[in-house]
Design a protein around this motif. Structure first.
Motif, short mmCIF file in Angstrom:
data_model
loop_
_atom_site.label_atom_id
_atom_site.label_comp_id
_atom_site.label_asym_id
_atom_site.label_seq_id
_atom_site.Cartn_x
_atom_site.Cartn_y
_atom_site.Cartn_z
N VAL A 14 89.16 -10.93 50.47
CA VAL A 14 89.43 -10.70 49.05
C VAL A 14 90.91 -10.93 48.81
N THR A 15 91.22 -11.61 47.71
CA THR A 15 92.61 -11.87 47.37
C THR A 15 92.76 -11.89 45.85
N THR A 16 93.96 -11.61 45.41
CA THR A 16 94.32 -11.73 44.00
C THR A 16 95.20 -12.96 43.84
N GLN A 71 96.26 -5.63 42.70
CA GLN A 71 95.71 -6.02 43.99
C GLN A 71 94.82 -4.92 44.57
N ALA A 75 90.85 -5.25 45.27
CA ALA A 75 90.34 -5.06 46.63
C ALA A 75 89.31 -3.95 46.68
N CYS A 78 85.97 -5.16 45.19
CA CYS A 78 85.26 -6.03 46.12
C CYS A 78 84.71 -5.24 47.31
N TYR A 79 85.50 -4.30 47.81
CA TYR A 79 85.08 -3.50 48.97
C TYR A 79 83.81 -2.71 48.62
N HIS A 89 92.02 -8.15 53.37
CA HIS A 89 92.76 -8.20 52.11
C HIS A 89 94.10 -8.89 52.40
N LYS A 170 98.91 -7.12 57.38
CA LYS A 170 97.81 -6.77 56.49
C LYS A 170 96.67 -6.23 57.34
#
Length: 295
Positions: A14-16, A71, A75, A78-79, A89, A170
């Motif tokens: 997952v990313t922004t 962010q 995240a 999505c999680y 992430h 990360k």
């Protein structure tokens, strides 16, 4: 050994993102090629790019004022929604470099491990051509922090790790736990392990021009503000250089610490602090998305 113990876990990202279609395509192509089961991109105030793939999903991102809050919200969303076993992430300028399949590494972690740390290596700005040299933090290479003063006599006393950006890395999170992911780790205390065979290549400043253009926003946001007790931050160092020597002083710092000059590469290599890998991001992007427009 049971089937559950030998099951190969699924993982995704997952990313922004607020970026060009090509930058997004480079990120997606690289990680799908590594075996990511899905990539979820939360768009930070932009329309979806013309990229389609069955393992890629775009979402409208959160609206919070601060990027880190957006962010974390993205995240966490999505999680809570994912069906994967692990969720990394990371940012759009970060690229996993597993030395063996990531799923295999995750399968070997004890069941009590909630998150696995991905430790960074930072891109060195090339003199010509694409980015392909990365610097390891001194500690990651088994070197004492004092080597930074030898490498960079004018600045080493003030460097935490030798990197300009974050050195804490990360995380990739085990899913289906009653926890919330943060920017770098779970927001709650949770058992963690490191994945030493999967460095995280951070293309933080691929050129002096890119570093210079991003610097005002990064100083304003506090991106460089972290510091250990008794040490000054990168932010304080850069602001001091600006105040005392202006742009030439900041550029000299960048060229010394973050440029892939032959002497710098040789010095890092001698200390085990150099990682060299051509990611071939443009080629991967064009192969996966053949209709991708040139920029």
């Amino acid at each position: 050994m049971s089937m559950e113990q030998t099951k190969i876990p699924t993982w995704g990202i997952v990313t922004t993102a607020r970026a060009t279609p090509r930058d997004i395509a480079r990120f997606v192509a690289h990680h799908l090629g590594l075996g990511a089961a899905r990539i979820d991109i939360y768009l930070d105030g932009q329309d979806p790019p013309p990229l389609a793939h069955p393992r890629l999903r775009f979402h409208a991102g959160a609206k919070a004022a601060h990027l880190h809050h957006r962010q974390m919200a993205n995240a966490a969303h999505c999680y809570g929604d994912t069906t994967l076993d692990w969720l990394a992430h990371i940012d759009l300028d970060e690229f996993l470099l597993p030395e063996q399949p990531l799923a295999k590494q995750l399968a070997q972690l004890p069941e009590n491990i909630a998150q696995a740390k991905l430790m960074p290596v930072e891109a060195l700005a090339p003199l010509t051509g694409p980015v392909r040299h990365f610097k390891r933090p001194s500690a990651q290479a088994g070197q004492p922090r004092a080597v930074l003063e030898t490498l960079y006599p004018d600045y080493g006393l003030h460097l935490r790790s030798g990197l300009i950006s974050h050195s804490e890395g990360k995380a990739i999170f085990r899913t289906r736990l009653p926890l919330k992911p943060g920017v770098h780790r779970f927001r709650q205390n949770a058992p963690a392990a490191r994945l030493p065979l999967t460095p995280l290549a951070h293309i933080h400043a691929p050129s002096w021009q890119a570093f210079q253009a991003a610097l005002p926003a990064r100083l304003k946001s506090g991106s460089y503000a972290a510091a250990r007790p008794g040490q000054i931050s990168i932010q304080t160092l850069l602001e001091t250089l600006q105040d005392t020597g202006g742009e030439p002083a900041v550029k000299a710092f960048f060229q010394t610490v973050s440029t892939a000059s032959p002497d710098h590469l040789a010095a890092l290599d001698a200390l085990g602090m150099l990682l060299t890998q051509d990611l071939q991001l443009d080629a991967k992007a064009q192969t996966l998305f053949p209709d991708l427009p040139q920029e």
